[in-house]
Write an enzyme that holds these catalytic residues in place. Structure first.
Site, mmCIF file in Angstrom:
data_model
loop_
_atom_site.group_PDB
_atom_site.id
_atom_site.type_symbol
_atom_site.label_atom_id
_atom_site.label_comp_id
_atom_site.label_asym_id
_atom_site.label_seq_id
_atom_site.Cartn_x
_atom_site.Cartn_y
_atom_site.Cartn_z
ATOM 1 N N GLU A 122 68.890 46.557 13.720
ATOM 2 C CA GLU A 122 68.335 48.376 13.352
ATOM 3 C C GLU A 122 68.426 48.414 14.958
ATOM 4 O O GLU A 122 68.365 48.245 16.597
ATOM 5 C CB GLU A 122 67.486 48.353 13.505
ATOM 6 N N GLY A 254 59.057 44.464 18.849
ATOM 7 C CA GLY A 254 58.017 43.276 18.575
ATOM 8 C C GLY A 254 58.710 42.574 17.680
ATOM 9 O O GLY A 254 58.506 40.808 17.418
ATOM 10 N N ALA A 255 59.250 42.636 16.193
ATOM 11 C CA ALA A 255 59.911 41.851 15.743
ATOM 12 C C ALA A 255 60.873 42.885 14.127
ATOM 13 O O ALA A 255 60.668 44.046 14.641
ATOM 14 C CB ALA A 255 58.885 41.660 14.055
ATOM 15 N N MET A 256 60.631 42.051 13.206
ATOM 16 C CA MET A 256 61.788 43.136 12.512
ATOM 17 C C MET A 256 62.656 42.722 11.178
ATOM 18 O O MET A 256 62.006 41.453 10.979
ATOM 19 C CB MET A 256 63.484 43.048 13.155
ATOM 20 N N GLU A 257 62.201 44.179 10.314
ATOM 21 C CA GLU A 257 61.917 43.509 8.704
ATOM 22 C C GLU A 257 63.816 43.750 8.158
ATOM 23 O O GLU A 257 63.013 43.310 6.373
ATOM 24 C CB GLU A 257 61.308 44.480 8.349
ATOM 25 N N HIS A 290 52.970 44.067 9.252
ATOM 26 C CA HIS A 290 53.482 45.285 8.847
ATOM 27 C C HIS A 290 54.938 45.011 8.798
ATOM 28 O O HIS A 290 55.717 45.423 7.649
ATOM 29 C CB HIS A 290 54.114 45.797 10.595
ATOM 30 N N GLU A 291 56.407 43.829 9.007
ATOM 31 C CA GLU A 291 57.079 43.505 8.529
ATOM 32 C C GLU A 291 57.380 43.517 7.307
ATOM 33 O O GLU A 291 58.602 43.754 6.756
ATOM 34 C CB GLU A 291 57.944 42.344 9.545
ATOM 35 N N GLU A 313 58.588 53.740 9.384
ATOM 36 C CA GLU A 313 57.573 53.795 10.093
ATOM 37 C C GLU A 313 56.458 54.152 9.933
ATOM 38 O O GLU A 313 55.151 53.169 9.998
ATOM 39 C CB GLU A 313 58.194 53.757 11.792
#
Ligand code: PHE
Ligand code: ZN
Length: 850
Positions: A122, A254-257, A290-291, A313
């Protein structure tokens, strides 16, 4: 590499891709500097498209071979991708490319972190892996074979085969390429299981580098709680047999889904009481949620194009905030979120980077992963829920999942679901997505013959590209209090839709005190000159916990501004009101700790600027110091009691109850340290047995200009731990005296542990420099120059992180002419750097307002 002329992409130009993808097969032969990627993709003409140009994105790829239906072809290749002649019927595309993950420092595409292969796709990173229509509205199933001599080989979906040196993964859910992920490395698992409510057994794994096994338990618990919560609250179940999370040290965000294979910045998942603060634990819990929540809001239903980013988001931030409220305390979470919104989103929305929640154009989409898209995007969902009510919200969400599962959607689709559920016309509400800038709501009051009349008017300042603003739909939650604090009218949501509107409350026995914008019911700036006596009354009496906190906050802001502009003494109403709240043992310690917070120095600068006074960062700093000192003296007698309330006689637990006590204890220690020169903080440091206490005590010592020995001991204790060392860097720069800040930061850049190519480390130092308001704005401009030097150095290595950090300069026009000149000079110097990335070019250009 910089384009000759950077191109701007517009929302209005959207057209669907000419082809649909039925399946993707990828084979990776991993090698540090020469990974081969073979793709086999089934395309067919898209009946809904008119343009049949066959263009595949591809950047930094070496094409080895391409074929259509088995016949080798020679496509036209540019630095953006390739075009080819293709049949007007279904066909198979095959390509083999070579890429160099070992030299990928931008951390986008396939790259390496500590010997481990990982991906970040992403928004537009997949085009650095192979040729593909790299846009979110092209969705397909993926089968991935990984060949490599590493023990752990992971990709999306379910495992469908493995052997010595290879593994195969199949993802049955159609997805856009930005959700693709691959990980290969020497990793160890922290395993667990979850059974969904319909009985699917899911294998859970948190993969980490050897040595980090002890930091997994909390993240895993948070994952299971998130899975359960999404079933209970949104009826959303997980849809694969495995769910993998991998921690990597080098990560831009932070992080990725990624579907079934979330990749996390190690700072957003690894936690232990010894190495992580309570704040870290809470953030990790929220990011895991969140992820995970993205699996439905983002993955099963994705975005048609990147302008719709807030569709996934904003909604997912809103959902993770609901989760945190449920797991912890609702008012405390709300106050935290409003503090963050004001600290990050308001400056963005009221400066040169202001853009709508759904932007209408961009040059580099990576520059639009902003607090406006995320946090204001979540506020917009909260307002929608407030306007339609909880039941209608739940129905609308059910319809959204039912109607759009498997699709790539727009904000129009999202709002249509609410219109269909409620019969409401949301066309005016939609301005929240298109109009930038923070609306201001002015309050006027009238009292006569038992009738209280509230007149609200709204206006929004011009923002870049938008000079005319139209009235928005603003839900304003209001309650009325009687003189003794009783609620004479419970909370009611007024809908402000006109430029000005009045609301009357009749049949009242005496003039009420209004509590306005309860729960922060809309992301606006409330202008209410009701005087400090009324604020003090609300601080003591408001039944809405958010507004009670807000009353204290506005009293504090008012006194600080008067101290700066009128040389006033600290306001007694504020100090007395605060003391009363702190004394109230029935109030949640976390809430009392929040009451001790002050507006940030940057917020004070903004408030001064808006009222026509040029902010002087040193005067602002001095006012805060004076008020802190006065507060410490005023509540002095209570401090021992607060310290004893914070004592915890149980093993460390990062939950709301203990962390609230520690927050109150920490706030009390900061005040005590102003009175005893850090003596108690030194004692606390010596006996601290968790990172929250250790870091709190150390920061109090540094603030008291003590703690040199402790700082050195801290280094020796933690030099082996990357995440703790980030704190060590950040703390010194954050706590430095204004005049010492640039030099402190400069010396730390020479420290052997300043691995500036690691985004966490770079941000720990440079981000803290930018956040130390009085230090950053030293009159000689030394901090501006230091930051600019490092941004110029980082840009060719990691454009994304560089561009994001340019926002440190976004408020440059608030300050005096000399500071403006110094900042403009640095911005210009950055913009004139040869070969500056597209990311940084766009940011600097926007900030300069060119
Ligand atoms: N989509 C990610 C999230 O919201 C953020 C992200 C964006 C991560 C771009 C990496 C790159 O959780
Ligand atoms: Zn997200």
């Amino acid at each position: 590499m910089r384009d000759a002329a950077p191109t701007t992409i517009y929302l209005k130009d959207y057209t669907p891709f000419g082809y649909l993808v039925d399946s993707v097969h990828l084979t990776f032969n991993l090698a540090q500097h020469a990974t081969r990627v073979t793709s086999r993709i089934a395309f067919r003409p898209n009946p809904d498209a008119t343009d049949r140009t066959f263009f595949l994105h591809g950047e930094e790829l070496t094409l080895i071979r391409a074929a259509i239906d088995g016949e080798v072809i020679s496509p036209d290749i540019s630095d953006k991708g390739l075009t080819a002649q293709v049949p007007d019927a279904p066909f198979i595309w095959e390509a083999e490319v070579e890429i160099d993950p070992g030299n990928n420092t931008a951390l986008e595409g396939l790259y390496m972190s500590n010997g481990m292969y990982c991906t970040q796709c992403e928004a537009e990173g997949f085009r650095k892996i192979t040729y593909y229509p790299d846009r979110p509205d092209v969705m397909s199933t993926f089968t991935v074979r990984i060949n490599g001599d590493l023990p752990v080989l992971l990709s999306n979906g379910n495992p469908t085969g493995s052997g010595e040196g290879w593994a195969e993964w199949t993802d049955p859910w159609p997805k856009p390429a930005y959700l693709f992920a691959l990980v290969a490395g020497e990793l160890v698992a922290h395993p667990d299981k979850f059974t969904t409510r319909s009985g699917r057994d899911v294998e859970l794994n948190l993969w980490v580098r050897p040595g980090d096994e002890g930091k997994c338990a909390f993240g895993m618990e948070a994952l299971k709680q998130s899975m359960k919560w999404d079933e209970d609250v949104y009826s959303r179940e997980y849809d694969l047999d495995v769910f993998n999370i991998v921690a990597v040290d080098d990560f831009n965000m932070g992080a990725m889904e990624n579907k079934g294979l979330n990749i996390f910045n190690s700072s957003a998942v690894l936690a232990s009481p010894e190495t992580s603060t309570d704040t870290n634990f809470e953030r990790i819990e929220a990011i895991i949620a969140h992820e995970y929540f993205h699996n439905w809001t983002g993955n099963r239903i994705t975005c048609r194009d990147w302008f719709q980013l807030c569709l996934k988001e904003g909604l997912t931030v809103f959902r993770d905030a609901q989760f945190t409220s449920d797991m912890r305390s609702e008012p405390v979470k709300r106050i935290h979120d409003v503090i963050d919104l004001r600290a990050r989103q308001f400056p963005e929305d009221n400066g040169p980077l202001s853009h709508p929640v759904r932007p209408e154009s961009f040059q580099e989409i990576n520059n639009f992963y902003t607090s406006t898209v995320y946090e204001k995007g979540a506020e917009v969902i909260g307002m929608l829920k407030r306007l339609v009510g909880d039941d209608a919200y739940a129905k609308a969400l059910d319809l959204y999942f039912e109607r759009h599962d498997g699709q790539a959607c727009t904000i129009e689709d999202w709002l249509q679901v609410f219109e269909d559920t409620t019969g409401r016309d949301l066309s005016q509400f939609k301005r929240w997505y298109s109009q930038s800038g923070t609306p201001r709501v002015k309050v006027a009051e009238d009292w006569a013959d038992g009738t209280y009349t509230l007149t609200l008017s709204q206006s929004t300042n011009p923002t870049p590209g938008q000079s005319e603003k139209l009235p928005q739909v603003i839900p304003v939650a209001v309650g009325l209090l009687g003189a003794n604090g009783d609620e004479v009218r419970g909370t009611e949501v007024l809908e402000l839709t006109e430029a000005e509107q009045s609301y009357s409350f009749t049949g009242l026995a005496s003039k009420p005190v209004a509590s306005i914008l309860r729960g922060f019911s809309a992301p606006v700036i409330l202008e209410h000159d009701h005087g400090n006596a009324e604020r003090a009354f609300l601080l003591a009496q408001d039944t809405d916990p958010f507004n009670r906190w807000e009353a204290g906050r506005s009293l504090a802001q008012d006194t600080l501004l008067r101290m700066i502009t009128e040389d006033a003494a600290p306001n007694a109403d504020y100090l007395d009101g605060l003391l009363a709240v702190l004394r109230d043992g029935d109030l949640d310690p976390a809430y009392r700790a929040l009451m001790l917070g002050l507006p940030t120095q940057s917020e004070l600068a903004a408030a001064l600027h808006e009222s026509g006074t040029t902010p002087d960062p040193l005067a602002i700093w001095a006012s805060v110091e004076t008020l802190r000192q006065a507060t410490a003296q005023h509540v002095q007698d209570l401090l021992p009691r607060l310290h004893s309330e914070a004592v915890i006689d149980a093993p460390y637990d990062p939950g709301a109850a203990q962390s609230g006590k520690r927050a109150l204890g920490g706030a009390a220690l900061a005040l005590t340290s102003r009175l005893d020169g850090g003596a108690k903080a030194a004692e606390e440091y010596a006996k601290a047995d968790n990172m929250t206490l250790q870091l709190t005590a150390l920061s109090c010592l540094l603030r008291a200009r003590k703690g040199e020995a402790e700082l050195a001991a801290f280094y020796d204790q933690w030099r082996h731990d990357r995440l703790v060392m980030d704190k060590w860097f950040a703390l010194q720069v954050s706590m430095a005296a204004p005049e010492a800040t640039p030099q402190t930061a400069q010396s730390l850049t020479e420290h052997a542990d300043f691995n500036w190519k690691n985004p966490n480390r770079f941000r720990a130092l440079m981000g803290s420099l930018a956040m130390n308001h009085a230090g950053f704005h030293q009159t000689d401009g030394a901090a501006y120059q230091l930051l600019a030097d490092w941004l110029i150095r980082l840009d060719p290595v990691n454009p994304q992180t560089t561009a994001r950090m340019c926002s440190a300069f976004q408020t440059w026009k608030r300050y005096d002419a000399d500071r403006q000149d110094l900042m403009r000079h640095q911005l210009t110097r950055i913009s004139e750097t040869p070969n500056l990335s597209r990311d940084t070019t766009e940011m600097v250009t926007r900030i300069l307002g060119a």
